[in-house]
Design a protein around this motif. Structure first.
Motif, PDB file in Angstrom:
ATOM      1  N   MET A   1      -6.636  16.113  18.221  1.00  0.00           N
ATOM      2  CA  MET A   1      -7.904  15.456  18.529  1.00  0.00           C
ATOM      3  C   MET A   1      -7.995  15.188  20.020  1.00  0.00           C
ATOM      4  SD  MET A   1      -9.385  11.915  16.906  1.00  0.00           S
ATOM      5  CE  MET A   1     -11.034  11.375  17.290  1.00  0.00           C
ATOM      6  N   ALA A   2      -9.092  15.559  20.619  1.00  0.00           N
ATOM      7  CA  ALA A   2      -9.249  15.402  22.070  1.00  0.00           C
ATOM      8  C   ALA A   2      -9.297  13.943  22.460  1.00  0.00           C
ATOM      9  CB  ALA A   2     -10.528  16.105  22.520  1.00  0.00           C
ATOM     10  N   GLN A   3      -8.762  13.629  23.636  1.00  0.00           N
ATOM     11  CA  GLN A   3      -8.790  12.267  24.129  1.00  0.00           C
ATOM     12  C   GLN A   3     -10.184  11.935  24.654  1.00  0.00           C
ATOM     13  OE1 GLN A   3      -5.422  11.174  26.652  1.00  0.00           O
ATOM     14  NE2 GLN A   3      -4.603  13.203  26.217  1.00  0.00           N
ATOM     15  N   PRO A   4     -10.601  10.664  24.535  1.00  0.00           N
ATOM     16  CA  PRO A   4     -11.900  10.259  25.067  1.00  0.00           C
ATOM     17  C   PRO A   4     -11.970  10.541  26.558  1.00  0.00           C
ATOM     18  CG  PRO A   4     -10.923   8.532  23.696  1.00  0.00           C
ATOM     19  CD  PRO A   4      -9.869   9.569  23.901  1.00  0.00           C
ATOM     20  N   PRO A   5     -13.164  10.944  27.066  1.00  0.00           N
ATOM     21  CA  PRO A   5     -13.314  11.237  28.499  1.00  0.00           C
ATOM     22  C   PRO A   5     -12.850  10.092  29.391  1.00  0.00           C
ATOM     23  CG  PRO A   5     -15.240  11.971  27.278  1.00  0.00           C
ATOM     24  CD  PRO A   5     -14.396  11.209  26.303  1.00  0.00           C
ATOM     25  N   ALA A   6     -13.135   8.846  28.997  1.00  0.00           N
ATOM     26  CA  ALA A   6     -12.734   7.696  29.818  1.00  0.00           C
ATOM     27  C   ALA A   6     -11.224   7.638  29.965  1.00  0.00           C
ATOM     28  CB  ALA A   6     -13.254   6.403  29.205  1.00  0.00           C
ATOM     29  N   PRO A  91       4.620  20.326  23.342  1.00  0.00           N
ATOM     30  CA  PRO A  91       5.402  19.263  23.975  1.00  0.00           C
ATOM     31  C   PRO A  91       6.704  19.768  24.609  1.00  0.00           C
ATOM     32  CG  PRO A  91       4.565  18.514  21.875  1.00  0.00           C
ATOM     33  CD  PRO A  91       4.302  19.994  21.938  1.00  0.00           C
ATOM     34  N   ALA A  92       7.339  20.761  23.960  1.00  0.00           N
ATOM     35  CA  ALA A  92       8.582  21.314  24.524  1.00  0.00           C
ATOM     36  C   ALA A  92       8.304  21.992  25.857  1.00  0.00           C
ATOM     37  CB  ALA A  92       9.207  22.305  23.544  1.00  0.00           C
ATOM     38  N   LEU A  93       7.218  22.747  25.925  1.00  0.00           N
ATOM     39  CA  LEU A  93       6.834  23.382  27.183  1.00  0.00           C
ATOM     40  C   LEU A  93       6.478  22.334  28.237  1.00  0.00           C
ATOM     41  CD1 LEU A  93       4.644  26.387  25.939  1.00  0.00           C
ATOM     42  CD2 LEU A  93       6.909  26.499  27.015  1.00  0.00           C
ATOM     43  N   ALA A  94       5.886  21.236  27.797  1.00  0.00           N
ATOM     44  CA  ALA A  94       5.514  20.166  28.723  1.00  0.00           C
ATOM     45  C   ALA A  94       6.746  19.576  29.396  1.00  0.00           C
ATOM     46  CB  ALA A  94       4.737  19.076  27.987  1.00  0.00           C
ATOM     47  N   ILE A  95       7.827  19.420  28.632  1.00  0.00           N
ATOM     48  CA  ILE A  95       9.082  18.897  29.191  1.00  0.00           C
ATOM     49  C   ILE A  95       9.584  19.812  30.310  1.00  0.00           C
ATOM     50  CG2 ILE A  95      11.536  18.530  28.707  1.00  0.00           C
ATOM     51  CD1 ILE A  95      10.130  16.329  27.428  1.00  0.00           C
ATOM     52  N   VAL A  96       9.662  21.100  30.011  1.00  0.00           N
ATOM     53  CA  VAL A  96      10.176  22.062  30.992  1.00  0.00           C
ATOM     54  C   VAL A  96       9.256  22.147  32.208  1.00  0.00           C
ATOM     55  CG1 VAL A  96      10.770  24.483  31.391  1.00  0.00           C
ATOM     56  CG2 VAL A  96      11.327  23.405  29.200  1.00  0.00           C
ATOM     57  N   ALA A  97       7.944  22.220  31.956  1.00  0.00           N
ATOM     58  CA  ALA A  97       6.986  22.351  33.054  1.00  0.00           C
ATOM     59  C   ALA A  97       7.008  21.121  33.965  1.00  0.00           C
ATOM     60  CB  ALA A  97       5.580  22.558  32.499  1.00  0.00           C
ATOM     61  N   ALA A  98       7.118  19.930  33.380  1.00  0.00           N
ATOM     62  CA  ALA A  98       7.128  18.704  34.178  1.00  0.00           C
ATOM     63  C   ALA A  98       8.278  18.719  35.173  1.00  0.00           C
ATOM     64  CB  ALA A  98       7.217  17.478  33.269  1.00  0.00           C
ATOM     65  N   VAL A  99       9.478  19.065  34.684  1.00  0.00           N
ATOM     66  CA  VAL A  99      10.657  19.057  35.565  1.00  0.00           C
ATOM     67  C   VAL A  99      10.586  20.204  36.570  1.00  0.00           C
ATOM     68  CG1 VAL A  99      13.176  19.090  35.656  1.00  0.00           C
ATOM     69  CG2 VAL A  99      12.016  17.993  33.729  1.00  0.00           C
ATOM     70  N   LEU A 197       3.145  12.146  33.567  1.00  0.00           N
ATOM     71  CA  LEU A 197       1.839  11.788  33.022  1.00  0.00           C
ATOM     72  C   LEU A 197       0.967  13.021  32.815  1.00  0.00           C
ATOM     73  CD1 LEU A 197       0.937   8.534  34.981  1.00  0.00           C
ATOM     74  CD2 LEU A 197       1.245   8.748  32.517  1.00  0.00           C
ATOM     75  N   THR A 198       1.011  13.926  33.786  1.00  0.00           N
ATOM     76  CA  THR A 198       0.221  15.146  33.685  1.00  0.00           C
ATOM     77  C   THR A 198       0.684  16.004  32.513  1.00  0.00           C
ATOM     78  OG1 THR A 198      -0.119  15.140  36.080  1.00  0.00           O
ATOM     79  CG2 THR A 198      -0.561  17.206  34.916  1.00  0.00           C
ATOM     80  N   ALA A 199       1.997  16.146  32.359  1.00  0.00           N
ATOM     81  CA  ALA A 199       2.545  16.957  31.268  1.00  0.00           C
ATOM     82  C   ALA A 199       2.238  16.339  29.909  1.00  0.00           C
ATOM     83  CB  ALA A 199       4.057  17.112  31.447  1.00  0.00           C
ATOM     84  N   ALA A 200       2.382  15.016  29.800  1.00  0.00           N
ATOM     85  CA  ALA A 200       2.101  14.342  28.538  1.00  0.00           C
ATOM     86  C   ALA A 200       0.620  14.441  28.191  1.00  0.00           C
ATOM     87  CB  ALA A 200       2.535  12.883  28.622  1.00  0.00           C
ATOM     88  N   TRP A 201      -0.211  14.338  29.208  1.00  0.00           N
ATOM     89  CA  TRP A 201      -1.669  14.488  29.036  1.00  0.00           C
ATOM     90  C   TRP A 201      -1.974  15.880  28.468  1.00  0.00           C
ATOM     91  CZ3 TRP A 201      -5.173  14.630  34.045  1.00  0.00           C
ATOM     92  CH2 TRP A 201      -6.482  14.908  33.687  1.00  0.00           C
ATOM     93  N   TRP A 202      -1.363  16.917  29.035  1.00  0.00           N
ATOM     94  CA  TRP A 202      -1.587  18.282  28.572  1.00  0.00           C
ATOM     95  C   TRP A 202      -1.085  18.484  27.140  1.00  0.00           C
ATOM     96  CZ3 TRP A 202       2.119  22.199  27.522  1.00  0.00           C
ATOM     97  CH2 TRP A 202       1.566  23.472  27.294  1.00  0.00           C
ATOM     98  N   ALA A 203       0.042  17.851  26.795  1.00  0.00           N
ATOM     99  CA  ALA A 203       0.656  18.048  25.485  1.00  0.00           C
ATOM    100  C   ALA A 203       0.091  17.128  24.415  1.00  0.00           C
ATOM    101  CB  ALA A 203       2.171  17.841  25.583  1.00  0.00           C
ATOM    102  N   GLN A 204      -0.708  16.180  24.790  1.00  0.00           N
ATOM    103  CA  GLN A 204      -1.181  15.135  23.872  1.00  0.00           C
ATOM    104  C   GLN A 204      -1.801  15.644  22.578  1.00  0.00           C
ATOM    105  OE1 GLN A 204      -0.447  12.152  24.996  1.00  0.00           O
ATOM    106  NE2 GLN A 204      -1.221  10.912  23.325  1.00  0.00           N
ATOM    107  N   PRO A 205      -2.553  16.732  22.564  1.00  0.00           N
ATOM    108  CA  PRO A 205      -3.170  17.167  21.312  1.00  0.00           C
ATOM    109  C   PRO A 205      -2.179  17.408  20.177  1.00  0.00           C
ATOM    110  CG  PRO A 205      -4.197  18.292  23.135  1.00  0.00           C
ATOM    111  CD  PRO A 205      -3.012  17.535  23.694  1.00  0.00           C
ATOM    112  N   GLU A 206      -0.892  17.752  20.512  1.00  0.00           N
ATOM    113  CA  GLU A 206       0.085  18.026  19.448  1.00  0.00           C
ATOM    114  C   GLU A 206       1.117  16.921  19.329  1.00  0.00           C
ATOM    115  OE1 GLU A 206       1.881  21.815  19.539  1.00  0.00           O
ATOM    116  OE2 GLU A 206       0.011  22.884  19.788  1.00  0.00           O
ATOM    117  N   ARG A 207       0.820  15.770  19.904  1.00  0.00           N
ATOM    118  CA  ARG A 207       1.801  14.690  19.856  1.00  0.00           C
ATOM    119  C   ARG A 207       2.003  14.184  18.422  1.00  0.00           C
ATOM    120  NH1 ARG A 207       1.640   9.020  23.242  1.00  0.00           N
ATOM    121  NH2 ARG A 207       3.215   7.970  22.026  1.00  0.00           N
TER     122      ARG A 207
END
Length: 211
Positions: A1-6, A91-99, A197-207
């Motif tokens: 589910m997409a996060q609210p714009p705010a 989320p796994a890709l988000a971990i690698v990409a963040a670092v 924060l950026t990586a978690a934001w990107w991965a949030q839809p599958e959290r």
């Protein structure tokens, strides 16, 4: 589910503020009073001859070793594999990409600011790059904060405790080994947090678990 714009806007503002803080602190490290404050703080965590209690120095070297070079990437791979098991591919890709991207940015900023390493004590670990921001602190913040932000509800408390512990120990180890100023650590933590924060934001839809 997409996060609210705010919510997306709020996160974007926080990331931008963190990035600005990293750049501003980098510029401030050129000021004599910042170097003096750095030195005053660092002296509380180092020994004049660099020969502190052997077990403590050995422990700090181990923490530093885990947070850099090949061991860091092995750890990232293991954590990403575990996250892939319970959280999915994104989320796994988000971990690698963040670092990965945090480290690339850290290296670029080191070259740009070209801050000399501390000279308060003889370095207790080999270093070959500039001082600001700390690559170890950047990696630790990016890795453990991303993990904590993406963890399922039942593991959230444990992963946040792990994040606080490992980020703190990693930063402290670099100061105690005489290879970083305290402001290098702060800058690295801020930079790593921005990528987390950026990586978690990107991965949030599958959290896993509720937001």
């Amino acid at each position: 589910m997409a996060q609210p714009p705010a919510r997306l806007r709020n996160r974007a503002v926080i990331v931008v503020m963190l990035a600005v803080a990293v750049l501003a602190l980098g510029l401030l490290t050129r000021a004599d009073h910042v170097t003096a404050l750095d030195a005053a703080i660092a002296r509380h965590f180092t020994w004049p001859d660099g020969a502190g209690p052997a077990p403590l120095i050995t422990f700090m070297k181990a923490i530093s070793w885990i947070g850099g070079g090949t061991p860091r990437w092995v750890l990232v791979g293991l954590i990403a594999a575990a996250v892939r098991y319970w959280g999915g591919r994104r989320p796994a890709l988000a971990i690698v990409a963040a670092v990965l991207f945090a480290n690339i940015t850290s290296s670029l900023l080191k070259a740009a600011f070209d801050r000399p390493r501390p000279d308060l004590i003889a370095h207790l670990e080999h270093v070959s790059s500039a001082s600001y921001p700390s690559g170890h602190a950047t990696s630790a913040a990016a890795l453990y904060l991303t993990l904590a932000l993406l963890a399922p509800v039942q593991w959230r408390r444990a992963t946040w405790a792990l994040a606080v512990l490992m980020i703190g120990l990693t930063g402290l180890s670099r100061i105690m080994l005489g290879v970083h100023w305290p402001s290098d650590i702060v800058g690295g933590m801020l930079l790593g947090a921005a990528f987390a924060l950026t990586a978690a934001w990107w991965a949030q839809p599958e959290r896993a678990g509720p937001a």
